[in-house]
Design a protein around this motif. Structure first.
Motif, PDB file in Angstrom:
ATOM      1  N   VAL A  97      49.246  50.144  32.411  1.00 45.13           N
ATOM      2  CA  VAL A  97      48.429  51.294  31.999  1.00 45.13           C
ATOM      3  C   VAL A  97      46.949  51.115  32.354  1.00 45.13           C
ATOM      4  CG1 VAL A  97      49.996  52.041  30.168  1.00 45.13           C
ATOM      5  CG2 VAL A  97      48.199  50.371  29.635  1.00 45.13           C
ATOM      6  N   ARG A  98      46.497  49.874  32.503  1.00 44.41           N
ATOM      7  CA  ARG A  98      45.111  49.641  32.910  1.00 44.41           C
ATOM      8  C   ARG A  98      45.029  48.408  33.801  1.00 44.41           C
ATOM      9  NH1 ARG A  98      41.563  50.491  27.323  1.00 44.41           N
ATOM     10  NH2 ARG A  98      41.943  52.730  27.106  1.00 44.41           N
ATOM     11  N   VAL A  99      44.050  48.433  34.686  1.00 46.69           N
ATOM     12  CA  VAL A  99      43.788  47.293  35.564  1.00 46.69           C
ATOM     13  C   VAL A  99      42.291  47.040  35.584  1.00 46.69           C
ATOM     14  CG1 VAL A  99      43.989  46.349  37.899  1.00 46.69           C
ATOM     15  CG2 VAL A  99      45.772  47.896  37.031  1.00 46.69           C
TER      16      VAL A  99
ATOM     17  N   GLU B 179      35.130  38.436  41.787  1.00 48.35           N
ATOM     18  CA  GLU B 179      34.727  37.030  41.651  1.00 48.35           C
ATOM     19  C   GLU B 179      35.615  36.253  40.689  1.00 48.35           C
ATOM     20  OE1 GLU B 179      32.739  39.290  38.380  1.00 48.35           O
ATOM     21  OE2 GLU B 179      33.210  39.649  40.501  1.00 48.35           O
ATOM     22  N   ARG B 180      36.505  36.968  39.936  1.00 43.84           N
ATOM     23  CA  ARG B 180      37.303  36.285  38.917  1.00 43.84           C
ATOM     24  C   ARG B 180      38.805  36.500  39.054  1.00 43.84           C
ATOM     25  NH1 ARG B 180      33.763  37.961  33.549  1.00 43.84           N
ATOM     26  NH2 ARG B 180      31.784  37.044  34.215  1.00 43.84           N
ATOM     27  N   GLY B 181      39.201  37.705  39.366  1.00 42.30           N
ATOM     28  CA  GLY B 181      40.626  37.984  39.434  1.00 42.30           C
ATOM     29  C   GLY B 181      40.952  39.362  38.905  1.00 42.30           C
ATOM     30  N   VAL B 182      42.210  39.528  38.506  1.00 45.89           N
ATOM     31  CA  VAL B 182      42.703  40.826  38.058  1.00 45.89           C
ATOM     32  C   VAL B 182      43.381  40.646  36.705  1.00 45.89           C
ATOM     33  CG1 VAL B 182      44.202  42.778  38.623  1.00 45.89           C
ATOM     34  CG2 VAL B 182      43.109  41.489  40.460  1.00 45.89           C
ATOM     35  N   ALA B 183      43.076  41.556  35.773  1.00 45.83           N
ATOM     36  CA  ALA B 183      43.765  41.577  34.481  1.00 45.83           C
ATOM     37  C   ALA B 183      44.450  42.927  34.326  1.00 45.83           C
ATOM     38  CB  ALA B 183      42.774  41.351  33.342  1.00 45.83           C
ATOM     39  N   VAL B 184      45.702  42.885  33.878  1.00 41.03           N
ATOM     40  CA  VAL B 184      46.515  44.093  33.741  1.00 41.03           C
ATOM     41  C   VAL B 184      46.960  44.235  32.293  1.00 41.03           C
ATOM     42  CG1 VAL B 184      48.751  45.093  34.335  1.00 41.03           C
ATOM     43  CG2 VAL B 184      47.287  44.178  36.136  1.00 41.03           C
ATOM     44  N   LEU B 185      46.836  45.437  31.749  1.00 42.58           N
ATOM     45  CA  LEU B 185      47.308  45.743  30.406  1.00 42.58           C
ATOM     46  C   LEU B 185      48.577  46.582  30.513  1.00 42.58           C
ATOM     47  CD1 LEU B 185      46.814  45.876  27.269  1.00 42.58           C
ATOM     48  CD2 LEU B 185      45.579  48.014  27.710  1.00 42.58           C
TER      49      LEU B 185
END
Length: 406
Positions: A179-181, A186-192
């Motif tokens: 639902v969110r990205v 510089e750090r990466g990817v977080a996915v909810l």
């Protein structure tokens, strides 16, 4: 708001969004090419291959239709051979059946001959047949001329997808809708996910099929296209003995759709279809499935209107065959005169995730784009299941290259 936070360890190296055959092939290819790479796959459904992979005609395409040098041609030809080998290795139901492409009208003969030339350019053996020779392969099929393509086959693509997932060693999370990205180069990817889980990765791979453009935009990338969903409606043939194998009409080269064809499946049944009509939802497997937000998104895309203006006559014919069983039967009878309306029994439909550009152009090749910390697969309809092993390797190569650079 989900965020990538400094000092927080990544849950995986590569996060694949989408548990269809392309996403699972990508996970498989990554772990084969770079053992030890941590791969997680997020799939919103309760199991793999619930949409395009599991709702097509199950055909291992030869690659004869596609422009020489294109990804579809290259990956289709190599992918067909690899798919047969993969199925044999893992005991997955399959058969190399060959198929006929049949011209039923004189104006189709030049297009049929062009397919012969294209097949030879793509390295595919074809046999040209006169009308009287068609009966050698299909006694009930009628036409003026045909070509026989020996490398076409059928298989259980859902079984292939499941095996790819198991053999990949990836962590596969089902019921995990993104639902969110939040991407931080510089750090990466977080996915909810919809159930509140957060997954942090170094690189995201978008294999979301019907929702690939939405995932790209959630990531912060403008894909330059939109998915316009086309429903393909199928019938089952009540008298499967009328068809021995696979029979196709001569396709219109202006469209990526192959026309209503006859396919004897692994289960012995014969599927007829699909047509191609605009769907009123990305998962619109029937006229009663309407998602206003998705319809509005399609209508807001200029390419959808340009496409409709350019091809309204073709679309009108497809719509007519959708609402009229008599019209659909007439299309079938061009190839199979013995079939009547009573021989056609409704079967499950599929939806094709077709990329359309802003100017209304139908994207006719596989489309893969790279962005910071991300790889997006933006057009992978048919023959993507056939070509899934080489597609997976190509996406994996790009993902690993991105991983090495961060």
């Amino acid at each position: 708001m989900v965020q990538v936070r400094a000092g927080i360890a990544h849950d995986c190296d590569v996060l694949v969004v989408g548990g269809g055959i392309v996403g699972l092939s990508t996970a498989y290819a990554i772990t084969r090419a770079a053992p030890g790479t941590r791969v997680t796959v997020l799939e919103k459904e309760a199991g793999p291959a619930r949409h395009q992979t599991g709702r097509n005609s199950g055909v291992i395409h030869s690659g004869i239709y596609y422009r020489p040098g294109s990804l579809k041609a290259r990956y289709g030809v190599t992918g067909a051979a690899e798919m047969v080998k993969f199925c044999a290795e893992y005991g997955i139901a399959h058969a190399v059946t060959g198929k006929l492409i049949v011209a039923t009208e004189r104006e189709e003969l030049p297009r049929l001959h062009a397919l012969v030339q294209r097949g030879r350019e793509n390295g595919i053996p074809v046999r040209e047949l006169g009308g009287a020779q068609i009966g050698e392969y299909e006694p009930e099929v009628r036409g003026l001329a045909a070509i026989h393509v020996g490398t076409t086959g059928i298989c259980d693509f859902v079984g292939v997808a499941r095996q790819l997932g198991e053999a990949s060693g990836a962590e596969i999370r089902y019921g995990a809708q993104v639902v969110r990205v939040d991407r931080r180069p510089e750090r990466g990817v977080a996915v909810l996910t919809a159930r509140g889980d957060v997954v942090r990765a170094r690189v995201l791979v978008n294999c979301a099929g019907l929702y690939c453009d939405e995932i790209a935009r959630l990531t912060g990338d403008e894909p330059g296209m939109r998915i316009v969903p086309f429903r393909g409606e199928y019938y089952e043939l009540a008298r499967p003995e009328l068809v021995r194998g696979l029979v196709y009409p001569v396709p219109d080269p202006a469209f990526p759709f192959l026309g209503v064809h006859l396919t004897r499946g692994i289960d012995g049944g014969v599927h007829i279809g699909p047509n191609a009509v605009p769907a009123l939802a990305r998962e619109g497997y029937g006229w009663g499935v309407v998602r206003p937000r998705e319809v509005a998104g399609t209508l807001a895309w200029p390419g959808a209107w340009a496409l409709a203006r350019r091809h309204w006559r073709y679309g009108g014919g497809e719509l007519h065959r959708s609402v009229s069983k008599k019209a659909f039967t007439a299309a079938v009878r061009r190839l199979l005169p013995a079939a009547g309306e009573e021989d056609l029994v409704r079967a499950a439909a599929g939806v094709r995730a077709q990329a359309v550009l802003r100017d209304g152009t139908l994207v006719d090749d596989f489309l893969i784009k790279e962005a910071p910390r991300a790889v997006h697969v933006l057009n992978a309809p048919s023959p993507a299941a056939t070509a899934s092993l080489p597609i997976g390797r190509e996406v994996a190569r790009r993902a690993l290259r991105t991983l090495d650079s961060v």
